[in-house]
Design a protein around this motif. Structure first.
Motif, PDB file in Angstrom:
ATOM      1  N   THR A 169       0.844  -1.183   0.000  1.00  0.00           N
ATOM      2  CA  THR A 169       0.000   0.000   0.000  1.00  0.00           C
ATOM      3  C   THR A 169       0.881   1.234   0.000  1.00  0.00           C
ATOM      4  O   THR A 169       1.785   1.352   0.814  1.00  0.00           O
TER       5      THR A 169
ATOM      6  N   TYR B 101       1.219   5.610  -1.749  1.00  0.00           N
ATOM      7  CA  TYR B 101       0.804   6.697  -2.635  1.00  0.00           C
ATOM      8  C   TYR B 101       1.708   6.733  -3.856  1.00  0.00           C
ATOM      9  O   TYR B 101       2.859   6.290  -3.815  1.00  0.00           O
TER      10      TYR B 101
ATOM     11  N   GLU C  52      -7.673  -0.571  -7.040  1.00  0.00           N
ATOM     12  CA  GLU C  52      -8.197  -0.136  -5.743  1.00  0.00           C
ATOM     13  C   GLU C  52      -7.972  -1.172  -4.649  1.00  0.00           C
ATOM     14  O   GLU C  52      -7.861  -0.823  -3.480  1.00  0.00           O
TER      15      GLU C  52
ATOM     16  N   SER D  52      -4.546  -1.622  -0.547  1.00  0.00           N
ATOM     17  CA  SER D  52      -5.212  -0.696  -1.459  1.00  0.00           C
ATOM     18  C   SER D  52      -4.311   0.504  -1.704  1.00  0.00           C
ATOM     19  O   SER D  52      -3.256   0.634  -1.088  1.00  0.00           O
ATOM     20  N   ARG D  53      -4.746   1.405  -2.606  1.00  0.00           N
ATOM     21  CA  ARG D  53      -3.900   2.523  -3.013  1.00  0.00           C
ATOM     22  C   ARG D  53      -3.922   3.693  -2.051  1.00  0.00           C
ATOM     23  O   ARG D  53      -2.895   4.303  -1.776  1.00  0.00           O
ATOM     24  N   ASN D  54      -5.128   4.055  -1.592  1.00  0.00           N
ATOM     25  CA  ASN D  54      -5.256   5.272  -0.796  1.00  0.00           C
ATOM     26  C   ASN D  54      -6.610   5.278  -0.075  1.00  0.00           C
ATOM     27  O   ASN D  54      -7.436   4.397  -0.301  1.00  0.00           O
ATOM     28  N   PRO D  55      -6.859   6.242   0.774  1.00  0.00           N
ATOM     29  CA  PRO D  55      -8.114   6.271   1.532  1.00  0.00           C
ATOM     30  C   PRO D  55      -9.379   6.313   0.672  1.00  0.00           C
ATOM     31  O   PRO D  55     -10.443   5.871   1.113  1.00  0.00           O
ATOM     32  N   ASP D  56      -9.286   6.790  -0.561  1.00  0.00           N
ATOM     33  CA  ASP D  56     -10.456   6.798  -1.439  1.00  0.00           C
ATOM     34  C   ASP D  56     -10.938   5.389  -1.782  1.00  0.00           C
ATOM     35  O   ASP D  56     -12.073   5.204  -2.210  1.00  0.00           O
ATOM     36  N   ASP D  57     -10.081   4.387  -1.603  1.00  0.00           N
ATOM     37  CA  ASP D  57     -10.419   2.996  -1.905  1.00  0.00           C
ATOM     38  C   ASP D  57     -10.969   2.238  -0.700  1.00  0.00           C
ATOM     39  O   ASP D  57     -11.110   1.013  -0.742  1.00  0.00           O
ATOM     40  N   LEU D  58     -11.295   2.949   0.357  1.00  0.00           N
ATOM     41  CA  LEU D  58     -11.690   2.304   1.613  1.00  0.00           C
ATOM     42  C   LEU D  58     -12.890   1.373   1.458  1.00  0.00           C
ATOM     43  O   LEU D  58     -12.888   0.270   2.004  1.00  0.00           O
ATOM     44  N   ASP D  59     -13.925   1.774   0.719  1.00  0.00           N
ATOM     45  CA  ASP D  59     -15.102   0.908   0.562  1.00  0.00           C
ATOM     46  C   ASP D  59     -14.741  -0.425  -0.088  1.00  0.00           C
ATOM     47  O   ASP D  59     -15.143  -1.489   0.378  1.00  0.00           O
TER      48      ASP D  59
END
Length: 62
Positions: free
Chosen positions: A2, A4, A22, A32-39
Motif C-alpha cells: 500500500t 501513494y 483499488e 489498497s492505493r489510498n483512503p479513497d479505496d476504503l469501501d
C-alpha cells in the motif's frame, strides 16, 4: 504494498511491486492505493474472512 503514487520510485527501489488497482490480494494480504479505496478495501477484507483459511503460497490478484 500500500502506498501513494508519490513514493512509487521508493517502493520499486525497495523491491515492492506497486499495482494501480483499488484492491490487491496477495497470499491473503489485502492492500489498497489510498483512503479513497476504503469501501472496496473493506468489502475485500470481509470477502477474504468469509472464504476462510487459504493455502500457504496461494496467490490471487483482486
Amino acid at each position: 504494498m500500500t502506498s501513494y503514487k508519490s513514493i512509487r520510485t521508493d517502493v520499486k527501489n525497495a523491491g515492492g511491486n506497486r499495482v494501480d488497482k483499488e484492491v490487491v490480494v496477495d497470499r491473503g494480504i489485502v492492500t489498497s492505493r489510498n483512503p479513497d479505496d476504503l469501501d472496496a478495501f473493506c468489502a475485500k477484507i470481509l470477502e477474504e474472512i468469509e472464504e476462510g483459511a487459504h493455502r500457504r503460497g496461494h496467490r490471487k490478484a483482486g
